[in-house]
Design a protein around this motif. Structure first.
Motif, PDB file in Angstrom:
ATOM      1  N   ILE A   1       1.022  -1.310   0.036  1.00 30.16           N
ATOM      2  CA  ILE A   1       0.024  -0.084  -0.038  1.00 30.16           C
ATOM      3  C   ILE A   1       0.887   1.091   0.017  1.00 30.16           C
ATOM      4  N   GLU A   2       0.925   2.045  -1.022  1.00 30.65           N
ATOM      5  CA  GLU A   2       1.652   3.149  -1.199  1.00 30.65           C
ATOM      6  C   GLU A   2       0.731   4.470  -0.607  1.00 30.65           C
ATOM      7  N   PHE A   3       0.926   4.644   0.704  1.00 30.28           N
ATOM      8  CA  PHE A   3       0.077   5.499   1.124  1.00 30.28           C
ATOM      9  C   PHE A   3       0.307   6.940   1.217  1.00 30.28           C
ATOM     10  N   SER A   4       1.679   7.185   0.627  1.00 33.09           N
ATOM     11  CA  SER A   4       1.782   8.791   0.648  1.00 33.09           C
ATOM     12  C   SER A   4       2.989   9.053  -0.472  1.00 33.09           C
ATOM     13  N   ASN A   5       2.860   9.900  -1.543  1.00 36.27           N
ATOM     14  CA  ASN A   5       4.127  10.011  -2.563  1.00 36.27           C
ATOM     15  C   ASN A   5       4.676  11.423  -2.102  1.00 36.27           C
ATOM     16  N   HIS A   6       4.413  12.085  -1.096  1.00 35.90           N
ATOM     17  CA  HIS A   6       5.005  13.135  -0.521  1.00 35.90           C
ATOM     18  C   HIS A   6       6.616  12.849  -0.220  1.00 35.90           C
ATOM     19  N   CYS A   7       7.710  13.469  -0.536  1.00 33.22           N
ATOM     20  CA  CYS A   7       8.668  12.994  -0.227  1.00 33.22           C
ATOM     21  C   CYS A   7       9.822  14.304   0.015  1.00 33.22           C
ATOM     22  N   ALA A   8      10.498  14.235   1.113  1.00 28.56           N
ATOM     23  CA  ALA A   8      11.507  15.454   1.458  1.00 28.56           C
ATOM     24  C   ALA A   8      12.801  15.219   0.854  1.00 28.56           C
ATOM     25  N   SER A   9      12.963  14.044   0.014  1.00 31.87           N
ATOM     26  CA  SER A   9      14.379  13.739  -0.446  1.00 31.87           C
ATOM     27  C   SER A   9      14.444  14.137  -1.816  1.00 31.87           C
TER      28      SER A   9
ATOM     29  N   ARG B   1      -2.964   5.399  -7.140  1.00 35.49           N
ATOM     30  CA  ARG B   1      -2.025   4.636  -7.687  1.00 35.49           C
ATOM     31  C   ARG B   1      -1.150   5.244  -8.724  1.00 35.49           C
ATOM     32  N   ARG B   2      -1.661   5.977  -9.671  1.00 34.71           N
ATOM     33  CA  ARG B   2      -1.109   6.556 -10.907  1.00 34.71           C
ATOM     34  C   ARG B   2      -0.167   7.762 -10.454  1.00 34.71           C
ATOM     35  N   ASP B   3      -0.401   8.309  -9.316  1.00 33.68           N
ATOM     36  CA  ASP B   3       0.353   9.418  -8.836  1.00 33.68           C
ATOM     37  C   ASP B   3       1.555   8.893  -8.021  1.00 33.68           C
ATOM     38  N   TYR B   4       1.653   7.608  -7.737  1.00 39.74           N
ATOM     39  CA  TYR B   4       2.707   6.921  -6.958  1.00 39.74           C
ATOM     40  C   TYR B   4       3.906   6.684  -8.040  1.00 39.74           C
ATOM     41  N   SER B   5       4.365   7.732  -8.940  1.00 35.61           N
ATOM     42  CA  SER B   5       5.007   7.511 -10.038  1.00 35.61           C
ATOM     43  C   SER B   5       6.421   7.558  -9.706  1.00 35.61           C
ATOM     44  N   ILE B   6       7.146   6.525  -9.104  1.00 37.23           N
ATOM     45  CA  ILE B   6       8.345   6.599  -8.915  1.00 37.23           C
ATOM     46  C   ILE B   6       9.245   6.297 -10.229  1.00 37.23           C
ATOM     47  N   TYR B   7       8.454   5.546 -11.066  1.00 41.32           N
ATOM     48  CA  TYR B   7       8.911   5.698 -12.489  1.00 41.32           C
ATOM     49  C   TYR B   7       7.689   5.579 -13.383  1.00 41.32           C
ATOM     50  N   PRO B   8       7.861   5.541 -14.634  1.00 39.79           N
ATOM     51  CA  PRO B   8       6.603   5.624 -15.479  1.00 39.79           C
ATOM     52  C   PRO B   8       6.080   4.218 -15.880  1.00 39.79           C
ATOM     53  N   GLY B   9       4.810   3.953 -16.406  1.00 38.18           N
ATOM     54  CA  GLY B   9       4.500   2.883 -16.648  1.00 38.18           C
ATOM     55  C   GLY B   9       4.566   1.616 -15.875  1.00 38.18           C
ATOM     56  N   ARG B  10       4.059   1.754 -14.571  1.00 39.07           N
ATOM     57  CA  ARG B  10       4.239   0.635 -13.421  1.00 39.07           C
ATOM     58  C   ARG B  10       3.324  -0.288 -13.896  1.00 39.07           C
ATOM     59  N   PHE B  11       3.656  -1.493 -13.743  1.00 38.31           N
ATOM     60  CA  PHE B  11       2.804  -2.701 -13.952  1.00 38.31           C
ATOM     61  C   PHE B  11       1.562  -2.666 -13.006  1.00 38.31           C
ATOM     62  N   GLY B  12       0.703  -3.088 -13.514  1.00 37.97           N
ATOM     63  CA  GLY B  12      -0.824  -3.186 -12.979  1.00 37.97           C
ATOM     64  C   GLY B  12      -1.314  -1.640 -12.598  1.00 37.97           C
ATOM     65  N   GLU B  13      -0.787  -0.571 -13.115  1.00 42.77           N
ATOM     66  CA  GLU B  13      -1.052   0.709 -12.934  1.00 42.77           C
ATOM     67  C   GLU B  13      -2.656   0.943 -12.823  1.00 42.77           C
ATOM     68  N   ASN B  14      -3.251   0.150 -13.716  1.00 52.50           N
ATOM     69  CA  ASN B  14      -4.801   0.628 -13.922  1.00 52.50           C
ATOM     70  C   ASN B  14      -5.582  -0.625 -13.629  1.00 52.50           C
ATOM     71  N   GLU B  15      -5.052  -1.526 -12.795  1.00 50.59           N
ATOM     72  CA  GLU B  15      -5.835  -2.741 -12.677  1.00 50.59           C
ATOM     73  C   GLU B  15      -6.191  -2.912 -11.203  1.00 50.59           C
ATOM     74  N   SER B  16      -7.538  -3.474 -11.290  1.00 50.50           N
ATOM     75  CA  SER B  16      -8.103  -3.690  -9.800  1.00 50.50           C
ATOM     76  C   SER B  16      -7.329  -4.771  -8.922  1.00 50.50           C
ATOM     77  N   VAL B  17      -7.466  -4.681  -7.891  1.00 50.48           N
ATOM     78  CA  VAL B  17      -6.505  -5.602  -6.828  1.00 50.48           C
ATOM     79  C   VAL B  17      -7.080  -7.090  -7.370  1.00 50.48           C
ATOM     80  N   GLN B  18      -8.736  -7.091  -7.555  1.00 53.23           N
ATOM     81  CA  GLN B  18      -8.825  -8.748  -7.731  1.00 53.23           C
ATOM     82  C   GLN B  18      -8.281  -9.074  -9.146  1.00 53.23           C
ATOM     83  N   SER B  19      -8.272  -8.329 -10.245  1.00 54.01           N
ATOM     84  CA  SER B  19      -7.456  -8.834 -11.311  1.00 54.01           C
ATOM     85  C   SER B  19      -6.147  -9.009 -11.256  1.00 54.01           C
ATOM     86  N   LEU B  20      -5.438  -8.301 -10.179  1.00 58.01           N
ATOM     87  CA  LEU B  20      -3.849  -8.466 -10.112  1.00 58.01           C
ATOM     88  C   LEU B  20      -3.781 -10.072  -9.366  1.00 58.01           C
ATOM     89  N   VAL B  21      -4.745 -10.164  -8.332  1.00 61.86           N
ATOM     90  CA  VAL B  21      -4.730 -11.329  -7.574  1.00 61.86           C
ATOM     91  C   VAL B  21      -4.938 -12.869  -8.619  1.00 61.86           C
TER      92      VAL B  21
END
Ligand code: SAH
Length: 429
Positions: free
Chosen positions: A126-134, A373-393
């Protein structure tokens, strides 16, 4: 420590088996865990103990594989060795003959199967915050990146997402990850951990960056069991170039006190950064071993356009898969090696299958609500970016099944890795 090898039982003497081992030596193996063993049976021996009994067909298949490897003297010598040194790992990372690369992958896969059986552990993040001080040079969440929408999940929302994943979907390990975000003070993290754990058996891993020993002691006392905290690279000079706000020694100090506090430690490098050499990668593996990490977290660098490293090439599937196989061979053989989302992202179709068949043993699924989810963009095009959890499971289940394996039912306390040759090795269920 020596590699797990097949042996035929000549004679049983109480709980001891006198065997003819693959290497040709006659040895005595402790068979106490397999009282049903009889003369004529095959077993797989490791560190003087029978790890499992095998049918003749399985033993024959294994011996055929070992015979193929035996034709490659250097590779076979390394496989037989057990504790690999710098030159051995260097050799594994630089093999060019495709057939030998395949044998390396199969051997890593075999080793994984002996110790972790046919199980694949499935975790959630669970990526709960994309704020970063670094301002880490490779990361899209860097403070200086003004182009992303920043979000923070409310503590109650984090707790609810985690509890649902555990209660309704059966997740047993959850990673809570964020940028370096002090908005969530220690007491808030403590409350989140306590609430998620309340009445549930779930392993909580924190991936919240450098917060100092006092904070981590509180998190441990609150019931957090693990940390996901990559050292990113073993090369101190390269680390300095990439991390204007963090110090390599401090990063390693964190890993050491985390281990002392009793956390299960998931750590490792980010592969594919410019400036890394093969020697750097060998040292990354040796550093994981020196730190006695419990889980090898191996990321693949994917350039992000809003960062100083935007024009770099990034990592490759080939190097990463080979690195995973070499890690399986060089570290404790029951090491947990999850397949990083970044690896899945550079080859969505095949990477997880290849990596799970080359020494990898677990998958990490994204539980972050889609609206963030899309805003936790540590890098672009993350796997499963638009998929429901059930579909990932569902997809993860399909992948696991297609490999003839099954999802691990529980590991919890069995996660800890072997730290000395005398310790008995726990296995997955
Ligand atoms: N703040 C936490 C979590 C960092 S994000 C911490 O410091 O540990 C989790 C991981 O994402 C990082 O450790 C890094 O290895 C990885 N990462 C960041 N940018 C990346 C990129 N561009 N490509 C691949 N992985 C990246």
């Amino acid at each position: 420590m020596c590699i797990a090898l097949p042996a035929k039982i000549r004679e049983m003497r109480g709980t001891k088996a006198l065997v003819d081992s693959y290497s040709g030596l006659r040895r005595e193996i402790d068979c106490a865990l397999h009282p049903e063993a009889r003369a004529g049976d095959y077993l797989l021996a490791y560190g003087g103990r029978a790890m499992k009994l095998m049918a003749k067909a399985e033993a024959d298949e294994l011996i055929a594989l070992l015979n193929q490897v035996a034709g490659r003297k250097k590779l076979f010598d390394i496989i037989k060795k057990g504790k690999l040194g710098f030159d051995d790992i260097h050799y594994l990372l630089t093999i060019t003959d495709p057939e030998e690369v395949r044998l390396l992958q199969r051997e890593a896969d075999r080793l994984r199967e002996v110790f972790l059986r046919k199980t694949v552990c499935v975790h959630g993040v669970i990526e709960f915050s994309n704020h970063c001080a670094s301002n880490c040079a490779y990361c899209g969440l860097a403070k200086s990146n003004g182009s992303i929408v920043r979000y923070r999940m409310e503590p109650d929302e984090i707790i609810s997402v985690a509890r649902t994943a555990v209660a309704d979907l059966g997740f047993k390990m959850i990673v809570l990850q964020s940028g370096e975000d002090e908005f969530y003070d220690d007491d808030t993290i403590v409350r989140i951990v306590r609430e998620i754990r309340k009445g549930r058996s779930v392993l909580i891993f924190l991936s919240v960056g450098e917060r100092g020993e006092t904070a981590y002691r509180k998190f441990r006392e609150a019931g957090a069991k693990g940390v996901l905290f990559r050292f990113e690279t073993s090369d101190g000079a390269l680390y300095r170039q990439l991390h204007p706000d963090s110090d390599h020694k401090e990063r390693l100090r964190h890993l050491k006190f985390m281990k002392t506090l009793g956390f299960l430690v998931a750590s490792g490098p980010l592969l594919g950064l410019a400036g890394q050499t093969i020697a750097t990668l060998v040292n990354d593996i040796l550093l994981m071993r020196e730190l006695k990490i419990d889980m090898a977290s191996i990321g693949v660098f994917i350039p992000h356009k809003e960062t100083p490293l935007s024009s770099e090439k990034g990592g490759s599937v080939d190097t990463t898969v080979r690195f995973i196989a070499a890690t399986r061979m060089a570290l404790s053989p029951n090491m947990r090696i999850p397949i990083a989302t970044s690896l899945e992202s550079i080859d969505t179709d095949n990477a997880r299958l290849i990596a799970l068949a080359s020494g990898g043993n677990s998958l990490m699924l994204n539980l972050t609500p889609l609206k963030y989810r899309r805003d936790y963009s540590i890098y672009p095009g993350r796997f499963g970016e638009n998929e429901s959890v059930q579909s990932l499971v569902d997809k993860a289940q399909d992948v696991v099944k297609s490999l003839g394996r099954r999802v691990c039912k529980g590991w919890g306390t069995r996660l800890k890795v072997q730290e000395s040759a005398d310790e008995f090795l726990p296995v997955c269920e």
